[in-house]
Design a protein around this motif. Structure first.
Motif, mmCIF file in Angstrom:
data_model
loop_
_atom_site.group_PDB
_atom_site.id
_atom_site.type_symbol
_atom_site.label_atom_id
_atom_site.label_comp_id
_atom_site.label_asym_id
_atom_site.label_seq_id
_atom_site.Cartn_x
_atom_site.Cartn_y
_atom_site.Cartn_z
ATOM 1 N N ASP A 124 60.235 23.109 10.829
ATOM 2 C CA ASP A 124 59.136 24.051 10.688
ATOM 3 C C ASP A 124 59.557 25.426 11.199
ATOM 4 O OD1 ASP A 124 56.220 24.521 10.155
ATOM 5 O OD2 ASP A 124 56.240 25.026 12.284
ATOM 6 N N GLY A 125 59.326 26.461 10.397
ATOM 7 C CA GLY A 125 59.672 27.810 10.787
ATOM 8 C C GLY A 125 61.041 28.273 10.349
ATOM 9 N N ASP A 126 61.863 27.373 9.808
ATOM 10 C CA ASP A 126 63.163 27.783 9.290
ATOM 11 C C ASP A 126 62.986 28.821 8.190
ATOM 12 O OD1 ASP A 126 64.568 26.138 10.974
ATOM 13 O OD2 ASP A 126 65.128 24.667 9.436
ATOM 14 N N THR A 127 63.922 29.752 8.094
ATOM 15 C CA THR A 127 63.861 30.775 7.060
ATOM 16 C C THR A 127 65.117 30.747 6.191
ATOM 17 O OG1 THR A 127 64.780 32.448 8.572
ATOM 18 C CG2 THR A 127 62.375 32.299 8.403
ATOM 19 N N PHE A 128 64.929 31.124 4.939
ATOM 20 C CA PHE A 128 65.995 31.140 3.949
ATOM 21 C C PHE A 128 65.890 32.461 3.188
ATOM 22 C CE2 PHE A 128 64.467 26.903 4.757
ATOM 23 C CZ PHE A 128 65.630 26.169 4.988
ATOM 24 N N THR A 129 66.957 33.243 3.202
ATOM 25 C CA THR A 129 66.938 34.569 2.610
ATOM 26 C C THR A 129 67.659 34.568 1.279
ATOM 27 O OG1 THR A 129 66.875 35.593 4.794
ATOM 28 C CG2 THR A 129 67.538 36.988 2.961
ATOM 29 N N VAL A 130 67.029 35.189 0.283
ATOM 30 C CA VAL A 130 67.641 35.321 -1.037
ATOM 31 C C VAL A 130 67.105 36.591 -1.691
ATOM 32 C CG1 VAL A 130 65.862 33.949 -2.231
ATOM 33 C CG2 VAL A 130 68.192 34.089 -3.183
ATOM 34 N N ALA A 131 67.986 37.336 -2.316
ATOM 35 C CA ALA A 131 67.585 38.530 -3.077
ATOM 36 C C ALA A 131 66.726 39.483 -2.249
ATOM 37 C CB ALA A 131 66.847 38.117 -4.344
ATOM 38 N N GLY A 132 67.045 39.602 -0.965
ATOM 39 C CA GLY A 132 66.323 40.514 -0.100
ATOM 40 C C GLY A 132 64.969 40.027 0.364
ATOM 41 N N ALA A 133 64.607 38.798 0.035
ATOM 42 C CA ALA A 133 63.324 38.224 0.436
ATOM 43 C C ALA A 133 63.559 36.982 1.291
ATOM 44 C CB ALA A 133 62.487 37.870 -0.787
ATOM 45 N N THR A 134 62.547 36.586 2.043
ATOM 46 C CA THR A 134 62.685 35.468 2.971
ATOM 47 C C THR A 134 61.636 34.405 2.707
ATOM 48 O OG1 THR A 134 63.603 36.913 4.684
ATOM 49 C CG2 THR A 134 62.730 34.797 5.394
ATOM 50 N N LEU A 135 62.108 33.186 2.509
ATOM 51 C CA LEU A 135 61.250 32.013 2.431
ATOM 52 C C LEU A 135 61.124 31.397 3.813
ATOM 53 C CD1 LEU A 135 62.876 30.344 -0.683
ATOM 54 C CD2 LEU A 135 60.417 30.721 -0.514
ATOM 55 N N GLU A 136 59.904 31.016 4.199
ATOM 56 C CA GLU A 136 59.687 30.335 5.478
ATOM 57 C C GLU A 136 59.199 28.911 5.229
ATOM 58 O OE1 GLU A 136 57.141 30.532 9.660
ATOM 59 O OE2 GLU A 136 56.986 32.163 8.218
ATOM 60 N N ALA A 137 59.815 27.954 5.912
ATOM 61 C CA ALA A 137 59.422 26.553 5.798
ATOM 62 C C ALA A 137 58.193 26.284 6.655
ATOM 63 C CB ALA A 137 60.566 25.649 6.227
ATOM 64 N N ILE A 138 57.194 25.648 6.059
ATOM 65 C CA ILE A 138 55.983 25.241 6.766
ATOM 66 C C ILE A 138 55.890 23.718 6.651
ATOM 67 C CG2 ILE A 138 53.486 25.452 6.940
ATOM 68 C CD1 ILE A 138 53.691 28.087 5.381
ATOM 69 N N HIS A 139 56.003 23.011 7.776
ATOM 70 C CA HIS A 139 55.910 21.549 7.745
ATOM 71 C C HIS A 139 54.477 21.145 7.437
ATOM 72 C CE1 HIS A 139 56.368 17.487 10.033
ATOM 73 N NE2 HIS A 139 56.622 17.338 8.738
ATOM 74 N N THR A 140 54.288 20.456 6.315
ATOM 75 C CA THR A 140 52.946 20.068 5.867
ATOM 76 C C THR A 140 52.919 18.568 5.555
ATOM 77 O OG1 THR A 140 53.605 20.874 3.661
ATOM 78 C CG2 THR A 140 52.218 22.316 4.995
ATOM 79 N N PRO A 141 53.025 17.728 6.579
ATOM 80 C CA PRO A 141 53.067 16.281 6.343
ATOM 81 C C PRO A 141 51.760 15.748 5.777
ATOM 82 C CG PRO A 141 52.793 16.733 8.683
ATOM 83 C CD PRO A 141 53.055 18.063 8.009
ATOM 84 N N GLY A 142 51.842 14.560 5.212
ATOM 85 C CA GLY A 142 50.674 13.883 4.660
ATOM 86 C C GLY A 142 51.009 13.167 3.377
ATOM 87 N N HIS A 143 51.501 13.905 2.375
ATOM 88 C CA HIS A 143 51.992 13.270 1.154
ATOM 89 C C HIS A 143 53.208 12.423 1.487
ATOM 90 C CE1 HIS A 143 52.647 12.758 -3.126
ATOM 91 N NE2 HIS A 143 53.884 13.218 -3.007
ATOM 92 N N SER A 144 54.008 12.929 2.380
ATOM 93 C CA SER A 144 55.099 12.192 3.019
ATOM 94 C C SER A 144 55.270 12.796 4.405
ATOM 95 C CB SER A 144 56.395 12.291 2.211
ATOM 96 O OG SER A 144 56.905 13.610 2.250
ATOM 97 N N PRO A 145 55.941 12.082 5.327
ATOM 98 C CA PRO A 145 56.050 12.609 6.699
ATOM 99 C C PRO A 145 56.802 13.928 6.793
ATOM 100 C CG PRO A 145 56.560 10.257 6.641
ATOM 101 C CD PRO A 145 56.468 10.707 5.214
ATOM 102 N N GLY A 146 57.772 14.129 5.899
ATOM 103 C CA GLY A 146 58.594 15.324 5.966
ATOM 104 C C GLY A 146 58.271 16.356 4.910
#
Length: 213
Positions: free
Chosen positions: A113-135
Motif C-alpha cells: 500500500d502506498g507504493d508508487t510507479f512512475t511512467v511518462a512523467g506521471a505517478t501511479l499510487e497503489a491502494i490496497h483494497t482487499p475483499g475481492h481477494s486479500p491482495g
C-alpha cells in the motif's frame, strides 16, 4: 520523454476464461496501458499476450502491475513478462494464487500500500483494497483523474465476493474508506466492462450493503 505531456491511457479487451473453486467461466478482461511514445506500464495483461504486445507498439514496458491474483488476470503474465522483459508486481497477500498458476515461482516484486510507479512523467499510487481477494490493489493516477480498480469496484457496485479468499464486509470497507474518498469526478477504469466514476457509485453504498452481494 516529455514530463509535461500527459500520458495516454489505452484499453485492450481480451477474452478467455476464469477458473476458481472448481468452476470455469468465459470472461472479457480490460488490459490497461499507461504511457507515452517511449515507455509504458501495463496493468493486468490477460489472455492474449501477442495482442497486448502489439498495442505496446515497441515501447519499453517499465512494469507489469497486477490488481489481484485471479487466474484470468495473471495466467498470461509470465508469457507477457518473457516477451517484454518487464518485472511483474503483485501484492504479497495474493501470492498463494500466483503459486496455484505458477508453482515454484514468485512474482518479481511485492506491491505494498502506498507504493508508487512512475511512467511518462506521471505517478501511479497503489491502494490496497482487499475483499475481492486479500491482495487486491487499485492504482490511482491523480494527474489524470483516474483509478484502475481491478475487480474491486465496477459500474453498479463492488466486485464478487462469493468465492474463496473473498469477503463482502472487507470489500465494502475498502471501497468506503479508500476509494469513495477520492474526488467524485475520478474515472474508474475497471477490470471488466465499462468505466464509471466515483461520483456515480458513491451514492449507492447503502444499497450495496443492503443487497449484500
Amino acid at each position: 520523454m516529455n514530463a509535461e505531456t500527459n500520458p495516454t491511457i489505452d484499453r485492450v479487451v481480451t477474452s478467455g476464461t476464469f477458473s476458481l473453486d472448481g468452476g470455469t467461466w468465459d470472461v472479457d478482461n480490460n488490459v490497461w496501458i499507461i504511457g507515452d511514445a517511449d515507455e509504458c506500464i501495463v496493468i493486468d495483461p490477460a489472455h492474449d499476450p501477442a495482442a497486448i504486445v502489439e498495442a505496446v507498439n515497441g515501447r519499453t514496458v517499465k512494469a507489469i502491475l497486477l490488481t489481484h491474483g485471479h487466474d484470468d488476470h495473471i495466467r498470461y503474465a509470465g508469457e507477457f513478462r518473457e516477451l517484454t522483459k518487464a518485472p511483474v508486481s503483485l501484492h504479497k497477500d495474493d501470492w498463494m494464487l500466483w503459486h496455484d498458476v505458477f508453482p515454484g515461482t514468485d512474482p518479481d516484486n511485492a506491491i505494498a500500500d502506498g507504493d508508487t510507479f512512475t511512467v511518462a512523467g506521471a505517478t501511479l499510487e497503489a491502494i490496497h483494497t482487499p475483499g475481492h481477494s486479500p491482495g487486491s490493489v487499485s492504482f490511482h493516477l491523480p494527474s489524470e483523474g483516474t483509478l484502475f480498480s481491478g475487480d474491486t469496484l465496477f459500474q453498479g457496485g463492488p466486485g464478487a465476493t462469493g468465492r474463496s479468499y473473498s469477503d463482502f464486509p472487507t470489500i465494502i470497507e475498502s471501497i468506503r474508506t479508500r476509494l469513495l474518498s477520492l474526488p467524485g469526478d475520478t474515472v474508474v477504469r475497471t477490470g471488466h466492462g465499462d468505466a464509471t466514476t466515483i461520483g456515480s457509485e458513491s451514492p449507492h453504498l447503502d444499497e450495496w450493503i443492503a443487497r449484500g452481494h
